[in-house]
Write an enzyme that holds these catalytic residues in place. Structure first.
Site, PDB file in Angstrom:
ATOM      1  N   GLU A  55       0.982  -1.103  -0.023  1.00 35.00           N
ATOM      2  CA  GLU A  55      -0.018  -0.042  -0.010  1.00 35.00           C
ATOM      3  C   GLU A  55       1.007   1.332  -0.039  1.00 35.00           C
ATOM      4  OE1 GLU A  55      -2.705   0.463   3.241  1.00 35.00           O
ATOM      5  OE2 GLU A  55      -3.877   2.115   2.178  1.00 35.00           O
ATOM      6  N   GLU A 385     -11.369  -3.116   3.244  1.00 33.30           N
ATOM      7  CA  GLU A 385     -11.572  -3.405   4.464  1.00 33.30           C
ATOM      8  C   GLU A 385     -13.100  -3.015   4.952  1.00 33.30           C
ATOM      9  OE1 GLU A 385      -9.522  -1.376   7.972  1.00 33.30           O
ATOM     10  OE2 GLU A 385      -8.663  -3.417   8.288  1.00 33.30           O
TER      11      GLU A 385
HETATM   12  O1  AHR Z   1      -2.104  -1.239   6.800  1.00 30.80           O
HETATM   13  C1  AHR Z   1      -2.699  -0.224   7.226  1.00 30.80           C
HETATM   14  C2  AHR Z   1      -4.209  -0.211   7.028  1.00 30.80           C
HETATM   15  O2  AHR Z   1      -4.904  -0.743   7.804  1.00 30.80           O
HETATM   16  C3  AHR Z   1      -4.740  -0.529   5.845  1.00 30.80           C
HETATM   17  O3  AHR Z   1      -4.735   0.396   4.952  1.00 30.80           O
HETATM   18  C4  AHR Z   1      -6.019  -0.889   6.184  1.00 30.80           C
HETATM   19  O4  AHR Z   1      -6.676  -1.936   5.238  1.00 30.80           O
HETATM   20  C5  AHR Z   1      -6.044  -1.360   7.461  1.00 30.80           C
HETATM   21  O5  AHR Z   1      -6.973  -0.630   8.311  1.00 30.80           O
END
Ligand code: AHR
Length: 673
Positions: A55, A385
Site C-alpha cells: 500500500e 476492509e
Molecule cells: O495497513 C494499514 C491499514 O490497515 C490498511 O490500509 C487498512 O486496510 C487497515 O486498516
C-alpha cells in the site's frame, strides 16, 4: 517382607540437599518428540500461500518504491508549489524578485489530466529555484540520474540543473536546450560525483523571458531491471528475495479513499506517466500526530507497474478494487446502488487490461505499454476492509456482473477490520450464505493474541469460503500506536501464528503481513516489514519471518504432533508445522521454541526414507527486544546450517526464542509423488 536399609535413602536425601539448586534446575528435560507423518500428506498448499501486501502508506510508493526524486513534479498538489522554493537572492539577503518569479498557470496545459504547470519569468541571468524531494534528495557517487522536463518557451532556450549536497556543494550538473514554443519533453543524464542523503535539485535560467515547465523529473537510471520509470532496485530486491506467492495492491484503505472522489481509480494510473492524474494520498492527514501535508499520489507506480512487479518477483497479482464505498473509518460515503456501473466496468476492464488479447481495448494498452503477453490475473478483491449491509448489497451487484462475464476470476471479500466479534461474525455468516470465494481477515493485534490464535483455524469450517489472512502484524503497544516496535517479540509470535496458517492450508490460502514499506523520514504507521531512507533499506525481523515462511513452504500439508496448544499458550512453548515439497522431494518442518530456555527436541519423520543431512534455517535470540537497524540491518536474520538425520530422526537443540526450519531430503521419493 523385605525392608530396605535406611542408609541409601539418607544418602540420597543428603545428595539432594547438598546439590546446588542451579544444578537441579539444569537437569536436562526429556526432549520434546515432534512427530511428522510424512507417509500421509494432507491437502495441497496453495502456491499463493505466503505473499505480500503493498500500500502507498509511509511514502511507500512516491518517495519509496517509485524512485522519482522530485516531489510534486507536475505541480498538481493542492498547494501547487509544494516542494518548490525560490533560491534566496544572490546576496543571500532574501528573495530577489528582480531576477525572476514563479507562477502556477492552467491555460493551455500539457494535457487535461495534468492541468497545472510552472511559468517562470526570468528578468536577469542566473534566476534559480529548487526542489527538495521527498524530505531530501538522495543520490550516490558514480550513479547516473535522468533529468527531464516538458518545456515551452517564449524566451529562454536553455535550462541548467545542478544537484547540491546537504552542505550546498554542487555534486552534479546538466543542461537542457533547444526549447521551442510548443510543449515537448527534453532529457539529459546527470552524473553524481558524491553521495548525499538530503540534497536538492536546482534549476537555473540564464536568459530573460518566459519558460513553462511541467513533469520536472530527476530519476535514477539504475532502477530494477534498468527500466526507465522503473522501481527502486534495493527495495524490489528485498521483495524478490521473499519469494512471495502473491502481491496484493494497491492497498489497503488507499483503495477506498477518505471520500469517493479520492478513491483509487486504476484507469488513471496507466499509460503515459504525464497523463496520470495526481491526487491526494488518503494518509496525508489521517493521523494528527504525524501529519503529511506533502503526501500525494503521482501514480508513476500504477497498475501496469504493479502487474509487472508481481511478474518480476514471481507473485500472483491480487488487485483490490473499490466497490462504491469510501473508507468506513472516514466519510463512509457510498455510491448509490444504481450508480455502480462505473465501478463494475472498472473491474471488467481490468480483467481485460490484465488478460485480454492485444485486440481488446485494454489489452491493446497493455501491449502498447510493453507487455503483449497476459498478466494471468485470477483474483480480484471487491472492496478493502469493508463491512455491513451496505457492503453486502454492493458486493451482490458486483458479484452478479463479474461472475456472469468472468466465472474464472475468484473474488476476495472482506470481513471488516477486526478478527472477531461484530461485524466479523455477521460478515462471515453472510459470506457463507453467499458462497463467497475467499474472505479477507485482518488482525492488528497483540503478540499474545498471535500466540493464542496459533490454532485459530484448526476448527474452521472446511466447507465454507477460503481464508485470506490479508493484513496482520503484532502490535507491541496497540494498533496505530507510533510506539509499536518491529522487534523479535512481534516477529516470533507472528511466526508461531503462521505455523497455524500453514497447518490449515486447506482453509487458509493466502496470508500477508502489513504494511510492507516505511520511509524513515515520513512514515504514518508502525510496525512495517521494511524500513528505508533515501539510500538504504533493511528488513525487520518480521520481514525475515515472512521470507523464511514463503521460501520454505511445501506443496502438501503433513500431519505433525504436537502442533500447538489446544487451548491457551503452548505449555511447552512449541509451535510447529510440516509440509512435503513435491517439487524438491523434501520434508519441511518448522519449529518455534517460544521460551527463554533452549529446548531439546527429537523430530521424527515417519513413513519415509530420509537422507542423512538436513538443511537448517534458524532465527534466534533470547532478547525479545532485538530489532534490525540501518547500522545493523541483519542483527537478527536467518542463519543457515545443516544437521544430521539418523534413521529419519533429527536430534535438535532449539535455541531460546527461536524459529527453526528443517529441509529434509527424501531418499525414496515415492512419498512425494
Ligand atoms: O495497513 C494499514 C491499514 O490497515 C490498511 O490500509 C487498512 O486496510 C487497515 O486498516
Amino acid at each position: 517382607m523385605h525392608r530396605s536399609h535406611p542408609l541409601p535413602l539418607v544418602a540420597a536425601a543428603l545428595v539432594f540437599f547438598l546439590t546446588p539448586l542451579s544444578l537441579i534446575s539444569q537437569a536436562a528435560p526429556e526432549p520434546a518428540v515432534i512427530s511428522v507423518d510424512a507417509a500421509h500428506p494432507g491437502a495441497a498448499i496453495s502456491p499463493t500461500m505466503f505473499g505480500i501486501f503493498f500500500e502507498d502508506i509511509n511514502f511507500g510508493a512516491d518517495g519509496g518504491l517509485y524512485p522519482e526524486l522530485v516531489k510534486n513534479r507536475s505541480f498538481e498538489f493542492q498547494e501547487p508549489l509544494t516542494g518548490w522554493h525560490e533560491t534566496l537572492g544572490f546576496s543571500q539577503a532574501g528573495l530577489d524578485p528582480h531576477h525572476g518569479e514563479l507562477a502556477i498557470r492552467t491555460d493551455n496545459p500539457l494535457n487535461a489530466s495534468n492541468p497545472h504547470y510552472l511559468r517562470t519569468h526570468t528578468y536577469a541571468p542566473g534566476y534559480s529555484f529548487y526542489n527538495t524531494g521527498f524530505r531530501g534528495i538522495g543520490v550516490e557517487a558514480g550513479k547516473s540520474y535522468r533529468f527531464s522536463v516538458y518545456a515551452r518557451t517564449t524566451g529562454p532556450k536553455t535550462l541548467r540543473a545542478t544537484i547540491t549536497d546537504d552542505a550546498g556543494h554542487e555534486i552534479g550538473s546538466g543542461k537542457l536546450e533547444g526549447f521551442g514554443s510548443e510543449w515537448k519533453r527534453y532529457e539529459t543524464v546527470i552524473q553524481a560525483n558524491a553521495t548525499t542523503q538530503h540534497g536538492q535539485l536546482n534549476l537555473i535560467i540564464d536568459e530573460p523571458g518566459v519558460l513553462d515547465l511541467d513533469m520536472v523529473s530527476l530519476f535514477p537510471v539504475d532502477t530494477w531491471k534498468n527500466r526507465p520509470n522503473g522501481l527502486r532496485k534495493d527495495l524490489v530486491q528485498l521483495l524478490h528475495d521473499m519469494h512471495p506467492g502473491f502481491l496484493r495492491f494497491p492497498g489497503g484503505c488507499i483503495v477506498e479513499g477518505r471520500e469517493l472522489v479520492t478513491r483509487y481509480r486504476w484507469k488513471t494510473t496507466v499509460g503515459d506517466i504525464a497523463h496520470r492524474k495526481t491526487i491526494i494520498n488518503r494518509w496525508n492527514d489521517e493521523f494528527d500526530k504525524r501529519p503529511a501535508p506533502d503526501y500525494f499520489q503521482s501514480f508513476g507506480l500504477g497498475f501496469y507497474e504493479y502487474f509487472q512487479l508481481a511478474e518480476d518477483i514471481g507473485a500472483a497479482p491480487l488487485p483490490i478494487l473499490n466497490c462504491g464505498m469510501a473508507c468506513q473509518f472516514n466519510s463512509s460515503e457510498t455510491a448509490a446502488l444504481d450508480q455502480l456501473d462505473e465501478y463494475i466496468h472498472d473491474a471488467i476492464d481490468l480483467i481485460d487490461f490484465a488478460n485480454g488479447p492485444e485486440t481488446s481495448p485494454w489489452g491493446k494498452l497493455r501491449a502498447e505499454m510493453g507487455h503483449p503477453e497476459p498478466f494471468h490475473l485470477t483474483m480480484i478483491g471487491v472492496g478493502n476492509e469493508q463491512w455491513g449491509p451496505r457492503y453486502v448489497e454492493r458486493y451482490k451487484v458486483f458479484a452478479a456482473a463479474l461472475k456472469a462475464q468472468h466465472p474464472e476470476i475468484k473474488l476476495v471479500v472482506a470481513a471488516g477490520p477486526f478478527p472477531s466479534g461484530e461485524p466479523f461474525n455477521t460478515m462471515w455468516t453472510t459470506w457463507r450464505e453467499l458462497h463467497a470465494d475467499i474472505v479477507d481477515e485482518h488482525y492488528y493485534m497483540s503478540p499474545d493474541w498471535f500466540l493464542t490464535n496459533s490454532n485459530r483455524y484448526d476448527k474452521y469450517d472446511r466447507s465454507g469460503p477460503k481464508v485470506f489472512a490479508g493484513e496482520y502484524a503484532a502490535q507491541t503497544v496497540q494498533s496505530t500506536s507510533a510506539d509499536n516496535r518491529n522487534n523479535w517479540q512481534a516477529a516470533i509470535t507472528e511466526a508461531a501464528f503462521m505455523t497455524g496458517l500453514e497447518r490449515n492450508a486447506d482453509v487458509v490460502q493466502m496470508a500477508s503481513y502489513a504494511p510492507l514499506l516505511a520511509n524513515v523520514e515520513a512514515w504514518q504507521w508502525k510496525p512495517d516489514a521494511i524500513w528505508f531512507d533515501h539510500l538504504h533499506s533493511y528488513g525487520t525481523p518480521n520481514y525475515y519471518v515472512q521470507k523464511v515462511f514463503a521460501s520454505n513452504v511445501g506443496t502438501r500439508i503433513l500431519p505433525i504432533t504436537p502442533s500447538s496448544p489446544v487451548t491457551d499458550k503452548s505449555p511447552t512453548g512449541l509451535y510447529t508445522s510440516a509440509s512435503i515439497d513435491d517439487r524438491t522431494h523434501e520434508v519441511i518442518v518448522k519449529a518455534i521454541n517460544y521460551s527463554p530456555s533452549a529446548r531439546a527436541a527429537e523430530i521424527h519423520c515417519n513413513g519415509i526414507q530420509a537422507s542423512s543431512t538436513a538443511q537448517v534455517t534458524t532465527m534466534a535470540t533470547a532478547d525479545l527486544t532485538t530489532e534490525n537497524t540501518f547500522n545493523q540491518p541483519t542483527a537478527l536474520a536467518p542463519q543457515a546450517s545443516s544437521i544430521a538425520v539418523s534413521a529419519g530422526i533429527i536430534s535438535a537443540q532449539l535455541p531460546p526464542y527461536s524459529l527453526t526450519v528443517y529441509r529434509i531430503p527424501l531418499n525414496d521419493t515415492s512419498a512425494s509423488k
